[in-house]
Design a protein around this motif. Structure first.
Motif, PDB file in Angstrom:
ATOM      1  N   UNK A 133       0.825  -1.200   0.000  1.00  0.00           N
ATOM      2  CA  UNK A 133       0.000   0.000   0.000  1.00  0.00           C
ATOM      3  C   UNK A 133       0.857   1.246   0.000  1.00  0.00           C
ATOM      4  N   UNK A 134       0.637   2.103  -0.989  1.00  0.00           N
ATOM      5  CA  UNK A 134       1.344   3.377  -1.074  1.00  0.00           C
ATOM      6  C   UNK A 134       0.294   4.472  -1.207  1.00  0.00           C
ATOM      7  N   UNK A 135       0.531   5.611  -0.561  1.00  0.00           N
ATOM      8  CA  UNK A 135      -0.474   6.668  -0.550  1.00  0.00           C
ATOM      9  C   UNK A 135       0.154   8.033  -0.723  1.00  0.00           C
ATOM     10  N   UNK A 175       1.025   3.774  12.077  1.00  0.00           N
ATOM     11  CA  UNK A 175       0.415   2.596  12.705  1.00  0.00           C
ATOM     12  C   UNK A 175       0.524   1.354  11.830  1.00  0.00           C
ATOM     13  N   UNK A 176       1.069   1.498  10.626  1.00  0.00           N
ATOM     14  CA  UNK A 176       1.289   0.345   9.768  1.00  0.00           C
ATOM     15  C   UNK A 176       0.151  -0.006   8.841  1.00  0.00           C
ATOM     16  N   UNK A 177      -0.840   0.881   8.699  1.00  0.00           N
ATOM     17  CA  UNK A 177      -1.940   0.597   7.775  1.00  0.00           C
ATOM     18  C   UNK A 177      -1.478   0.677   6.332  1.00  0.00           C
ATOM     19  N   UNK A 178      -0.530   1.564   6.054  1.00  0.00           N
ATOM     20  CA  UNK A 178       0.067   1.677   4.724  1.00  0.00           C
ATOM     21  C   UNK A 178       1.572   1.508   4.857  1.00  0.00           C
ATOM     22  N   UNK A 179       2.218   1.243   3.729  1.00  0.00           N
ATOM     23  CA  UNK A 179       3.646   0.965   3.773  1.00  0.00           C
ATOM     24  C   UNK A 179       4.536   2.139   3.446  1.00  0.00           C
ATOM     25  N   UNK A 198      -4.819  10.798   8.932  1.00  0.00           N
ATOM     26  CA  UNK A 198      -3.971  11.306   7.859  1.00  0.00           C
ATOM     27  C   UNK A 198      -3.080  10.189   7.329  1.00  0.00           C
ATOM     28  N   UNK A 199      -2.478  10.428   6.182  1.00  0.00           N
ATOM     29  CA  UNK A 199      -1.541   9.450   5.634  1.00  0.00           C
ATOM     30  C   UNK A 199      -0.363   9.251   6.582  1.00  0.00           C
TER      31      UNK A 199
END
Length: 268
Positions: A130-132, A184-188, A177-178
């Motif tokens: 996951x990238x944001x 928290x590790x939701x996205x990488x 926010x991103x």
């Protein structure tokens, strides 16, 4: 190649790009979108030339979740949409589309910009990498509307991020926010706004350069062992991993390394 009016499908080399395409509604879920997603996952897995999948959204948003205006009208957010026969034939189609009841064997990379909330955050949990964009927003807003995040979040989120963070997200319904999502590790990873798709495609190319049998076996092992104890998980790892060593691709990888050239993998 498939697709619907709310879901576009594009081949970029060995990557299949699925784009949620309802920008006027911040890509809120619709029946054509769900049917397109469902068919896109199946198309990617059925085509051996596809080695990775990128999921993104059009118009600067990823997905704002359920169409609450349509839900308020009493039709479950699906009013006026085609493909009703598809949903009637497979009542689980929408869950498979949202990766609740289905896991593609090919790696799925999420490229997130803008809103990725409610059902968007639920779909996100079914992706692998996951990238944001730095301005992206995440969150599970269902409790704020008296609803339940039934797309799998009460089960999957506490397994993907620390439990206290999962419960805060689930119970407060507040936006993240991103930067918070990364912490928290939701996205990488995060990138400047507008660059998420480019970075996701770069990651996909790194995946695509590897042995596809190895990649798929690694993904399967990680997911299938997640709910197991360590001893059972290690046993499963051997069951998944040892057969890879006997493939022609494994021999090709070693030979290419010795010859200092790129490997040519043939899924054999």
């Amino acid at each position: 190649m498939g697709g619907t009016e709310h879901l576009t499908v594009e081949r970029r080399g060995a990557t299949l790009v699925l784009t949620l395409n309802r920008p006027e509604a911040k890509n809120a879920l619709s029946l054509p979108m769900l049917v397109g997603l469902h068919d896109g996952w199946l198309e990617a897995d059925a085509d051996d030339a596809v080695r990775s999948i990128v999921l993104t959204g059009a118009g600067g948003s990823f997905c704002a979740g359920m169409d609450l205006k349509a839900l308020a009208a009493g039709d479950g957010g699906m009013a006026g949409q085609r493909y009703r026969d598809r949903l009637n034939a497979d009542p689980d189609l929408h869950w498979k589309a949202m990766l609740r009841h289905h896991r593609p064997r090919k790696p799925v990379i999420a490229a997130v910009e803008g809103a990725c909330v409610a059902g968007g955050t639920e779909i996100l949990q079914g992706t692998d990498i996951r990238v944001a964009g730095e301005g992206a927003t995440f969150g599970l807003f269902e409790v704020r509307r008296g609803l339940f995040p039934i797309g799998g979040s009460t089960v999957r989120l506490p397994r993907q991020i620390p439990k206290t963070h999962a419960l805060e997200m689930l119970l407060t319904g507040r936006p993240y926010s991103a930067r918070e999502a990364l912490a928290i590790g939701l996205i990488g990873s995060t990138v400047p706004d507008g660059a998420a798709l480019e970075r996701a495609l770069e990651l996909a190319e790194l995946v695509n350069a590897n042995g596809p049998l190895a990649v798929e076996a690694v993904k399967a092992s990680v997911h299938d062992s997640a709910a197991l104890g360590e001893e059972d998980g290690l046993r499963l790892e051997l069951e998944r991993g040892w057969p890879v060593f006997a493939t022609a691709d494994a021999k090709e990888g070693a030979k290419a390394f010795a010859e200092k050239r790129p490997a040519v993998y043939r899924r054999q």
